[in-house]
Enzyme design. Structure first.
Site, PDB file in Angstrom:
ATOM      1  CE1 TYR A  71      63.355  39.143  20.516  1.00 30.80           C
ATOM      2  CE2 TYR A  71      65.055  38.043  21.649  1.00 30.80           C
ATOM      3  CZ  TYR A  71      63.841  37.899  21.360  1.00 30.80           C
ATOM      4  OH  TYR A  71      62.887  36.940  21.536  1.00 30.80           O
ATOM      5  CG  PHE A 123      44.628  42.391  44.386  1.00 30.50           C
ATOM      6  CD1 PHE A 123      43.699  43.137  45.280  1.00 30.50           C
ATOM      7  CD2 PHE A 123      44.568  42.471  43.179  1.00 30.50           C
ATOM      8  CE1 PHE A 123      42.732  43.821  44.651  1.00 30.50           C
ATOM      9  CE2 PHE A 123      43.690  43.793  42.754  1.00 30.50           C
ATOM     10  CZ  PHE A 123      42.922  44.192  43.555  1.00 30.50           C
ATOM     11  CG  ASP A 124      41.652  41.045  41.358  1.00 31.31           C
ATOM     12  OD1 ASP A 124      43.057  41.205  41.391  1.00 31.31           O
ATOM     13  OD2 ASP A 124      40.956  41.923  40.789  1.00 31.31           O
ATOM     14  CG  ASP A 214      51.676  40.448  45.500  1.00 36.98           C
ATOM     15  OD1 ASP A 214      52.201  41.469  44.942  1.00 36.98           O
ATOM     16  OD2 ASP A 214      50.312  40.233  45.406  1.00 36.98           O
ATOM     17  CB  ALA A 216      52.036  45.828  44.114  1.00 33.69           C
ATOM     18  CE  LYS A 257      49.012  47.460  41.232  1.00 33.23           C
ATOM     19  NZ  LYS A 257      49.127  46.343  40.676  1.00 33.23           N
ATOM     20  CG  HIS A 451      36.158  41.610  39.590  1.00 37.26           C
ATOM     21  ND1 HIS A 451      36.927  40.348  39.576  1.00 37.26           N
ATOM     22  CD2 HIS A 451      37.251  42.612  39.807  1.00 37.26           C
ATOM     23  CE1 HIS A 451      38.109  40.575  39.910  1.00 37.26           C
ATOM     24  NE2 HIS A 451      38.427  41.918  39.795  1.00 37.26           N
TER      25      HIS A 451
HETATM   26  N1  F0G Z   1      49.515  41.947  43.479  1.00 36.26           N
HETATM   27  C1  F0G Z   1      48.830  42.866  43.976  1.00 36.26           C
HETATM   28  C2  F0G Z   1      48.884  43.064  45.684  1.00 36.26           C
HETATM   29  C3  F0G Z   1      48.168  43.933  43.282  1.00 36.26           C
HETATM   30  O1  F0G Z   1      47.414  44.747  43.772  1.00 36.26           O
HETATM   31  C4  F0G Z   1      48.027  43.568  41.767  1.00 36.26           C
HETATM   32  C5  F0G Z   1      47.277  44.360  40.975  1.00 36.26           C
HETATM   33  C6  F0G Z   1      48.758  42.420  41.273  1.00 36.26           C
HETATM   34  C7  F0G Z   1      49.625  41.756  42.169  1.00 36.26           C
HETATM   35  C8  F0G Z   1      48.931  42.237  39.822  1.00 36.26           C
HETATM   36  O2  F0G Z   1      49.571  43.469  39.234  1.00 36.26           O
HETATM   37  O3  F0G Z   1      48.110  44.483  37.613  1.00 36.26           O
HETATM   38  O4  F0G Z   1      50.350  44.653  37.502  1.00 36.26           O
HETATM   39  O5  F0G Z   1      49.265  42.483  36.756  1.00 36.26           O
HETATM   40  N2  F0G Z   1      46.376  45.347  41.431  1.00 36.26           N
HETATM   41  C9  F0G Z   1      45.780  46.348  40.743  1.00 36.26           C
HETATM   42  C10 F0G Z   1      44.745  46.905  41.590  1.00 36.26           C
HETATM   43  C11 F0G Z   1      45.098  46.159  39.370  1.00 36.26           C
HETATM   44  O6  F0G Z   1      43.918  47.585  41.140  1.00 36.26           O
HETATM   45  O7  F0G Z   1      44.895  46.931  42.827  1.00 36.26           O
HETATM   46  P1  F0G Z   1      49.296  43.659  37.601  1.00 36.26           P
END
Ligand code: F0G
Length: 461
Positions: A71, A123-124, A214, A216, A257, A451
């Site tokens: 843990y 991103f969303d 950010d 990813a 990613k 969406h």
């Molecule tokens: N930032 C970026 C640039 C992303 O593309 C995503 C996720 C996130 C943050 C959030 O990360 O999904 O691990 O919580 N993008 C995915 C996509 C879902 O389809 O582009 P997460």
């Protein structure tokens, strides 16, 4: 053009179900014309996302067996921290279960009601977490990104003049943070140059604003920089990564990613004595789990530690970007419009150019995604007005600068013949583009991130 051969071979396979067009027409209708609501088994090539859909290597699968499930203070935590410190040069590393968890844990330290965050594009989920913290989003992407046919090397860049104008307009004290998304997902997986990153960092320093990456798709970004930015030609991807990250204060990362795992995320803090580390730990314990596992299994931490290094392997990254370039060049031969040059993690078809007859509020990006699914069982998604949704204050549908249908390519999953099939199917849909007269309307939507769940119906049958 040539397809770059894969720097790996296949050890395990997963059968894919074949469906007919009639079946697919039925399935998408049942799913309320929302591709997120399809069953994955009814999809032939799944490019809904490159997130968590990657194939792990033999080394990662073996690392799972070394997972320490303690843990607190597990060996696996220290393996992960050492790998991340080595690559990013940051002192504090916090595992979390995915990217949006990193946002949820970190953002409230900098954002609240009355504050703003500025990004080269959000991103969303990142947009959602800025808003959930009570703040509002401002964007300053470079104008090149709006023209899908303009072949510029760094279409993910921040528009520096616009960024400064926004800071002056809202007052530097009201800008809680600047977010640099590398690569810039919403702009089409387009890279940010080191020069641009330096300019953004200098502005943040001038006005005393926190800078968060950010991260990813930081490795794809670094490879683009190596290939396109003269000064970085002889640097390794790891060296370029270090240069980028030393310019920021923190990073939030979806590890699903570029670090080639199925689940995971990270927060990084450059300075060991940053006062908000305590808040990160406290939030992590409340929302994710104790700070040495952050919502992940010990075995996930091990797979991530290995994936961090596999993700910056330059042979891998050359192949990865080479695949996108191959698909892009084949689409060029057919005259099919997409955000060009091709991005790092996928192809963003320019749906507004497929369907100029369909207005933004009938969602051209969604229309194209549905047509592609019906044509060949390919699943992509809208990155346009359908995804952007409504203004959080007025509830009015926003208009996206671009109307893209994104085909995000999972890592190490598909082969050249899948891509060739996809290219031919896109061309079939392109040839029939004038026969589509109407788009879709939403019959039900939730208030945030609509969406993923909304139900749609054709404007006219
Ligand atoms: N930032 C970026 C640039 C992303 O593309 C995503 C996720 C996130 C943050 C959030 O990360 O999904 O691990 O919580 N993008 C995915 C996509 C879902 O389809 O582009 P997460």
């Amino acid at each position: 053009m040539k397809f770059m051969p894969e720097p790996y071979r296949i050890k395990m396979v997963e059968p894919i179900k074949m469906t007919t067009r009639t079946e697919r027409e039925e399935k998408i209708k049942e799913a309320g014309y929302n591709l997120f609501r399809l069953r994955a088994e009814d999809v032939y090539v799944d490019t809904l996302t490159d997130s968590g859909t990657n194939a792990m290597s033999d080394a990662q699968w073996s690392a799972l067996m070394r997972g320490d499930e303690a843990y607190a203070g597990a060996k696996s935590y220290y393996h992960l921290v050492e790998a991340a410190q080595d690559i990013f040069g940051y002192k504090y590393i916090q595992p979390v279960h995915q990217g949006r968890a990193a946002e949820k844990v970190l953002f409230p330290s900098f954002l609240e009601k009355g504050k703003y965050a500025i990004a080269n594009l959000f991103f969303d989920t990142t947009r959602a977490h800025v808003e959930l913290a009570g703040a509002r989003c401002l964007e300053a992407c470079c104008p090149e990104a709006a023209d899908s046919q303009l072949r510029a090397p760094f279409k993910g860049n921040m528009d520096i003049a616009k960024m400064e104008q926004l800071i002056k307009e809202k007052g530097a004290e009201n800008i809680g943070m600047v977010v640099m998304t590398i690569t810039n997902n919403s702009a089409g997986g387009q890279p940010v140059s080191l020069k641009n990153m330096r300019e953004v960092a200098a502005l943040c320093k001038k006005y005393g604003i926190h800078l968060n990456i950010d991260a990813a798709r930081y490795a794809e970004n670094a490879m683009f920089v190596k290939l396109r930015e003269k000064e970085c030609r002889d640097m390794s991807v790891k060296e370029i990564t270090r240069e980028f990250f030393k310019l920021a204060d923190t990073f939030t990362m979806s590890a699903k990613k570029d670090t080639i795992v199925n689940m995971g995320g990270l927060i990084g803090v450059r300075d060991a004595d940053a006062p908000y580390i305590l808040k990160i730990k406290a939030n992590c314990i409340s929302y994710e789990g104790f700070y040495t596992y952050g919502g992940l299994n010990g075995r996930d931490l091990e797979a991530l530690a290995v994936g961090l290094y596999e993700g910056i392997d330059e042979n891998w990254l050359r192949y990865r970007l080479g695949t996108m370039e191959y698909i892009g060049e084949r689409l060029d031969e057919y005259g099919i419009p997409y955000q060009s040059p091709a991005g790092g993690h996928g192809i963003f078809l320019d749906a507004a150019k497929f369907y100029p007859q369909i207005p933004y509020y009938e969602f051209p990006g969604q229309v194209l995604a549905i047509e592609l699914y019906k044509e060949c069982g390919l699943r992509g998604c809208d990155i346009g007005s359908y995804m952007i949704g409504n203004d959080p204050d007025t509830g009015k549908q926003l208009q996206s600068v671009n109307e893209f249908t994104r085909l995000a390519i999972p890592r190490r999953v598909y082969t050249q013949s899948h891509y060739d099939m996809v290219i031919e199917a896109i061309n079939e849909v392109w040839k029939k583009r004038e026969t589509i007269r109407h788009g879709y309307k939403i019959t039900w939507e939730p208030p945030i991130l609509r969406h993923f769940q909304a139900e749609l119906t054709p404007v006219k049958e």
